[in-house]
Design a protein around this motif. Structure first.
Motif, mmCIF file in Angstrom:
data_model
loop_
_atom_site.group_PDB
_atom_site.id
_atom_site.type_symbol
_atom_site.label_atom_id
_atom_site.label_comp_id
_atom_site.label_asym_id
_atom_site.label_seq_id
_atom_site.Cartn_x
_atom_site.Cartn_y
_atom_site.Cartn_z
ATOM 1 N N LEU A 1 0.844 -1.095 0.054
ATOM 2 C CA LEU A 1 0.050 0.122 0.016
ATOM 3 C C LEU A 1 0.877 1.177 0.031
ATOM 4 N N ALA A 2 1.917 1.137 0.727
ATOM 5 C CA ALA A 2 2.898 2.438 0.600
ATOM 6 C C ALA A 2 3.423 2.530 -0.464
ATOM 7 N N ILE A 3 3.615 1.699 -1.541
ATOM 8 C CA ILE A 3 4.231 1.825 -2.902
ATOM 9 C C ILE A 3 2.989 2.736 -3.584
ATOM 10 N N LYS A 4 1.824 2.682 -3.105
ATOM 11 C CA LYS A 4 0.725 3.290 -3.875
ATOM 12 C C LYS A 4 0.504 4.577 -3.111
ATOM 13 N N GLY A 5 1.416 4.785 -2.302
ATOM 14 C CA GLY A 5 1.077 6.235 -1.430
ATOM 15 C C GLY A 5 0.207 6.283 -0.211
ATOM 16 N N VAL A 6 -0.035 4.997 0.080
ATOM 17 C CA VAL A 6 -1.050 4.864 1.565
ATOM 18 C C VAL A 6 -0.295 4.743 2.596
ATOM 19 N N LYS A 7 -0.532 5.646 3.480
ATOM 20 C CA LYS A 7 -0.008 5.376 4.939
ATOM 21 C C LYS A 7 -0.672 4.492 5.901
ATOM 22 N N SER A 8 0.244 3.797 6.790
ATOM 23 C CA SER A 8 -0.372 2.686 7.619
ATOM 24 C C SER A 8 0.782 2.716 8.879
ATOM 25 N N THR A 9 -0.189 2.167 9.888
ATOM 26 C CA THR A 9 0.929 1.857 11.266
ATOM 27 C C THR A 9 0.535 0.586 11.458
ATOM 28 N N ILE A 10 1.674 -0.067 11.863
ATOM 29 C CA ILE A 10 1.874 -1.537 12.096
ATOM 30 C C ILE A 10 2.372 -1.546 13.396
ATOM 31 N N LEU A 11 1.607 -2.148 14.631
ATOM 32 C CA LEU A 11 2.438 -2.299 15.795
ATOM 33 C C LEU A 11 2.007 -3.297 16.765
ATOM 34 N N HIS A 12 3.319 -3.715 17.471
ATOM 35 C CA HIS A 12 3.205 -5.058 18.233
ATOM 36 C C HIS A 12 2.409 -4.657 19.346
ATOM 37 N N PHE A 13 1.202 -5.299 19.329
ATOM 38 C CA PHE A 13 0.055 -4.626 20.574
ATOM 39 C C PHE A 13 0.563 -4.814 21.964
ATOM 40 N N PRO A 14 1.423 -5.958 22.552
ATOM 41 C CA PRO A 14 1.518 -5.959 23.598
ATOM 42 C C PRO A 14 2.687 -5.007 24.025
ATOM 43 N N THR A 15 3.623 -4.752 23.031
ATOM 44 C CA THR A 15 4.653 -3.867 23.435
ATOM 45 C C THR A 15 3.785 -2.261 23.679
ATOM 46 N N PHE A 16 3.057 -1.987 22.662
ATOM 47 C CA PHE A 16 2.479 -0.932 22.590
ATOM 48 C C PHE A 16 1.640 -0.575 23.908
ATOM 49 N N CYS A 17 1.047 -1.627 24.635
ATOM 50 C CA CYS A 17 0.311 -1.618 25.806
ATOM 51 C C CYS A 17 1.196 -1.165 26.840
ATOM 52 N N VAL A 18 2.363 -1.735 26.797
ATOM 53 C CA VAL A 18 3.387 -1.540 27.872
ATOM 54 C C VAL A 18 3.762 0.088 27.767
#
Length: 312
Positions: A182-199
């Motif tokens: 999707l990034a190649i097509k200009g679309v931004k995204s966020t991908i995150l490891h949820f357990p680490t994000f919770c901490v």
């Protein structure tokens, strides 16, 4: 260049110019590219014009040497020096190389994917390197269908995927591949490891940055929550973090992806339902699960643990 030497000698005799100018011109005159440039523009340049351009010509010769030697000390690393005519004055411009252009394009694409606490290889994940097996074909097909539908009609709501399967079957890698495609097509995204994000969210209470971090995640055009269900979820994380994220994305109809070792039923009954204190809260779990089901479609991924062989 013979005329220039004669003119230079006359100038030196008449004005007592220091030896530095003579040295500059001696270096410049030996350069083939400088000679060809002057020859091709001779009708626009007098000997005096060339002498006035001596500093720029010298800059060009020395910077070209550095460029060819890949010397990082050059004025503009990655840019090739070129001569151009600027109103009877020879000047130097710096043109980005094809390699630099490709590098910048690559960095631009990479910067469209905000990977939070994710493995480094996810940044380079691609659908081309995703190994297709009968067990993983449905997940790949659903991913391709989503991307096509989303790119065709980005303003409409499109269900994301809930990738469920055992450890190491490629769930995280597939999410990264989708994000990069999707990034190649200009679309931004966020991908995150949820357990680490919770901490990190718990730690953010100390500096009062919970709201700002929560906003940046919940408002991203494409959100991917990796490994949901692997953490020991507190009621605060479930209701005030995950619940808020899902509610916002449901209201705004923003595509959301998940990966988990638990299927949807297990996530609700074994993970979301019970608090850290052991309290049984089926209604709260059901509320969260309704949002997940609205936002995503469950896809089962099975197979061998590919991380053992570093395959995806």
């Amino acid at each position: 260049m013979k005329h220039i030497n004669q003119h230079l000698n006359r100038t030196v005799n008449n004005q007592n110019i220091n030896d530095r100018l003579i040295q500059l011109m001696e270096v410049v005159q030996k350069d083939k590219d400088v000679q060809e440039f002057i020859a091709s523009n001779r009708e626009y340049l007098s000997d005096e014009d060339i002498l006035k351009s001596s500093a720029k010509l010298y800059e060009y010769v020395k910077e070209k040497e550095k460029f060819l030697a890949n010397d990082a000390s050059m004025i503009a690393p990655g840019y090739e020096p070129k001569l151009f005519l600027n109103h009877h004055f020879i000047d130097v411009t710096y043109v980005p190389t094809e390699e630099l252009i490709r590098k910048k394009e690559y960095e631009t694409v990479r910067n469209r994917v905000n990977a939070i606490s994710m493995p480094k290889d996810i940044k380079d994940a691609s659908l081309d390197s995703f190994n297709i097996t009968s067990e993983r074909k449905e997940a790949l097909s659903a991913s391709i269908t989503f991307m096509k539908d989303y790119l065709d009609n980005p303003k409409e709501f499109h269900q994301g995927l809930y990738l469920y399967g055992t450890f190491g079957v490629g769930k995280t890698y597939l999410l990264g591949a989708i994000a990069n495609s999707l990034a190649i097509k200009g679309v931004k995204s966020t991908i995150l490891h949820f357990p680490t994000f919770c901490v990190e969210m718990k730690q953010s209470i100390k500096d009062d940055s919970v709201a700002s971090k929560l906003d940046s995640v919940k408002k991203t055009p494409i959100l991917m929550l990796d490994d949901i269900g692997a953490d020991s979820m507190s009621t605060w994380i479930r209701d005030d973090i995950l619940g808020v994220i899902l509610q916002y994305r449901m209201q705004e109809k923003l595509p959301t992806f998940f990966s988990s070792n638990l299927d949807m039923k297990q996530l609700e009954e074994e993970h979301l339902r019970f608090s850290q204190k052991g309290d049984d809260e089926p209604l709260k779990a059901k509320r969260i699960m309704e949002r997940i089901k609205y936002l995503s479609k469950q896809i089962t991924m099975i197979g061998e643990n590919r991380r053992l062989d570093n395959e995806f």
